[in-house]
Design a protein around this motif. Sequence first.
Motif, PDB file in Angstrom:
ATOM      1  N   ARG A  79       0.859  -1.190   0.000  1.00  0.00           N
ATOM      2  CA  ARG A  79       0.000   0.000   0.000  1.00  0.00           C
ATOM      3  C   ARG A  79       0.892   1.236   0.000  1.00  0.00           C
ATOM      4  N   LEU A  80       0.449   2.268  -0.691  1.00  0.00           N
ATOM      5  CA  LEU A  80       1.156   3.545  -0.600  1.00  0.00           C
ATOM      6  C   LEU A  80       1.034   4.016   0.854  1.00  0.00           C
ATOM      7  N   PRO A  81       2.156   4.222   1.553  1.00  0.00           N
ATOM      8  CA  PRO A  81       2.095   4.489   2.992  1.00  0.00           C
ATOM      9  C   PRO A  81       1.090   5.591   3.356  1.00  0.00           C
ATOM     10  N   GLY A  82       0.313   5.303   4.380  1.00  0.00           N
ATOM     11  CA  GLY A  82      -0.686   6.260   4.851  1.00  0.00           C
ATOM     12  C   GLY A  82      -1.971   6.241   4.053  1.00  0.00           C
ATOM     13  N   ILE A  85      -4.115   2.807  -1.072  1.00  0.00           N
ATOM     14  CA  ILE A  85      -3.872   2.706  -2.520  1.00  0.00           C
ATOM     15  C   ILE A  85      -2.971   1.506  -2.801  1.00  0.00           C
ATOM     16  N   PRO A  86      -3.453   0.524  -3.576  1.00  0.00           N
ATOM     17  CA  PRO A  86      -2.632  -0.659  -3.840  1.00  0.00           C
ATOM     18  C   PRO A  86      -1.446  -0.338  -4.758  1.00  0.00           C
ATOM     19  N   VAL A  87      -0.309  -0.916  -4.404  1.00  0.00           N
ATOM     20  CA  VAL A  87       0.881  -0.784  -5.238  1.00  0.00           C
ATOM     21  C   VAL A  87       1.359  -2.195  -5.559  1.00  0.00           C
ATOM     22  N   TYR A  88       1.581  -2.459  -6.841  1.00  0.00           N
ATOM     23  CA  TYR A  88       2.010  -3.781  -7.273  1.00  0.00           C
ATOM     24  C   TYR A  88       3.452  -3.693  -7.757  1.00  0.00           C
ATOM     25  N   PHE A  89       4.303  -4.495  -7.149  1.00  0.00           N
ATOM     26  CA  PHE A  89       5.727  -4.475  -7.467  1.00  0.00           C
ATOM     27  C   PHE A  89       6.063  -5.713  -8.282  1.00  0.00           C
ATOM     28  N   LEU A  90       6.671  -5.516  -9.437  1.00  0.00           N
ATOM     29  CA  LEU A  90       7.105  -6.659 -10.236  1.00  0.00           C
ATOM     30  C   LEU A  90       8.456  -7.118  -9.689  1.00  0.00           C
ATOM     31  N   GLU A  91       8.479  -8.361  -9.247  1.00  0.00           N
ATOM     32  CA  GLU A  91       9.660  -8.888  -8.559  1.00  0.00           C
ATOM     33  C   GLU A  91      10.460  -9.754  -9.526  1.00  0.00           C
ATOM     34  N   ARG A  92      11.591  -9.213  -9.946  1.00  0.00           N
ATOM     35  CA  ARG A  92      12.441  -9.949 -10.882  1.00  0.00           C
ATOM     36  C   ARG A  92      13.856  -9.535 -10.528  1.00  0.00           C
ATOM     37  N   ARG A  93      14.478 -10.337  -9.694  1.00  0.00           N
ATOM     38  CA  ARG A  93      15.746  -9.901  -9.095  1.00  0.00           C
ATOM     39  C   ARG A  93      16.843  -9.677 -10.119  1.00  0.00           C
ATOM     40  N   ASP A  94      16.867 -10.498 -11.166  1.00  0.00           N
ATOM     41  CA  ASP A  94      17.941 -10.324 -12.148  1.00  0.00           C
ATOM     42  C   ASP A  94      17.843  -8.963 -12.847  1.00  0.00           C
TER      43      ASP A  94
END
Length: 489
Positions: A79-82, A85-94
């Motif tokens: 969530r955007l702090p406070g 609002i949803p925040v979606y992070f694409l997780e791709r370490r490389d």
Amino acid sequence: MNILFAAAEAAPFIKVGGLGDVAGTLPRYLKDRGHDVRIVLPRYGAIDRDRFGLSAMPGPLGVPMGTSGTLWCEILEGRLPGTDIPVYFLERRDLFDRPGVYDDPSGKGYGDNAFRFLFLSRGALETARRLSFPPRVIHVHDWHTAAVPLYLDALYRGDPLLARSATVLTIHNLEHQGIFPRELMDVLGTGRHYFHTGDLEFYNEVNLLKSGIIHGDAVSTVSPTYAREMTTPAFGCRLDGVIRTYAPDLTGILNGVDYGEWKPEKDPWIFQPYGSDDLSGKGKNKADLQTALGLPVAEGIPVVGMVTRLVHQKGMDVVASVIHRLLDLGIQMVLLGSGESWAHDFFSAVASERPDRFACRLGYDPVLAHRIIAGSDLFLMPSRFEPCGLTQMFALRYGTLPVVRAVGGLNDTVENFDAATGAGTGFKFYDLTGDAVVNTLSWALPVFRESPETLTALRKRAMSRRFSWEDTAGQYELLYRRAAEKRDA
Ligand code: ADP
């Protein structure tokens, strides 16, 4: 409206520049206006999963990357702090777990930046599908996500979820365009027929920003004057013709200021809080600033402050060329900044040569930034170009009169002093020359030395000016509606 933000940065998760402020702040105010806003970002290594309470959504997400095949990633949700609002992070370490956002520690852009941000762009659309979230508007920012409008037009209009989605591209800085070798077309996966002059071909390379200008339903930038300037060869960075042709109604919307942080009446970092009804506190801040920086404490000597990246854009070379003429005007100058190494060397040397006139601190120091903005009399910004600029708006709020080149947002936020009527909130010049800087300061100084009443009136007027996020969000809402209508037409 359902609004999807796709951006390479959003504060407070990750911020490199103004783009991060806008993408992290505007959604809050859109939410307050009743919109369902969601944000897609990369999960950079610097974004701590625990600190922000991110959790993995079930199932991997496939992102087609042309001839590189489908790349799979996790989606982390936060969530955007406070806010909720949803925040979606694409997780791709490389791709994203690296020391920098765009550049390696030596300052060189990562060699696969095109791939990384095409992955983000296409991943944002795939995320919307995964969530069954039909965006009425997709708001993309700078070249990093400028391929989204093209992806939509080329590949996603058949999907009922995205068929009606309008796109808005905001350009925060036209200098960065995402120009890459033509082989990128293979990864893009839209087909080579998009590689032509009327699309993303640009001097035989791919230009992602150009594709966004052409395919976006609306294009905006961060001040009305910069919007006009972008259509001219002097400021257009070779895209002025494209903008004139494909984005004739380019809109300029000023960024807002966080007046919770920038409030002289309640600023915990400055030496003495003050308001426009009692400017004596400002004098106290000036004396304490002079003391802190080892300058002679003298009320009668005007202090000219600068807080800036020390780079070409900010006109630091011009300041350097006339620094001794400026100091010989009988002022003190205070500089906080970091950037190009010549500037570090040069301004440090001036500080050693003229310790009674010039103080310089190299580095990034938010507390000192507040103290300089509060304690200076004038605030100098001789920018080569300035899409919006924030520090002049902070300076106004603190009654520190900006001396600015009349470009971009500087032109739109500072009103020029009129000696005949006493009107204005600062001092403007037009040519980016040493003479113009010296002459404009010479014109401003008598107001300090000889006209205390005019000075007080100017300060009070400056302090009354507001550039609020509420206004900014209202203007973006109108732009979204225009883009949506255009899409439906
Ligand atoms: P830009 O984004 O082009 O650097 P802006 O005026 O839009 O210019 O924003 C600059 C922001 O960075 C402001 O918040 C300013 O106070 C801050 N800033 C710049 N340099 C420094 C520094 N050396 N120390 C602290 N804050 C800085």
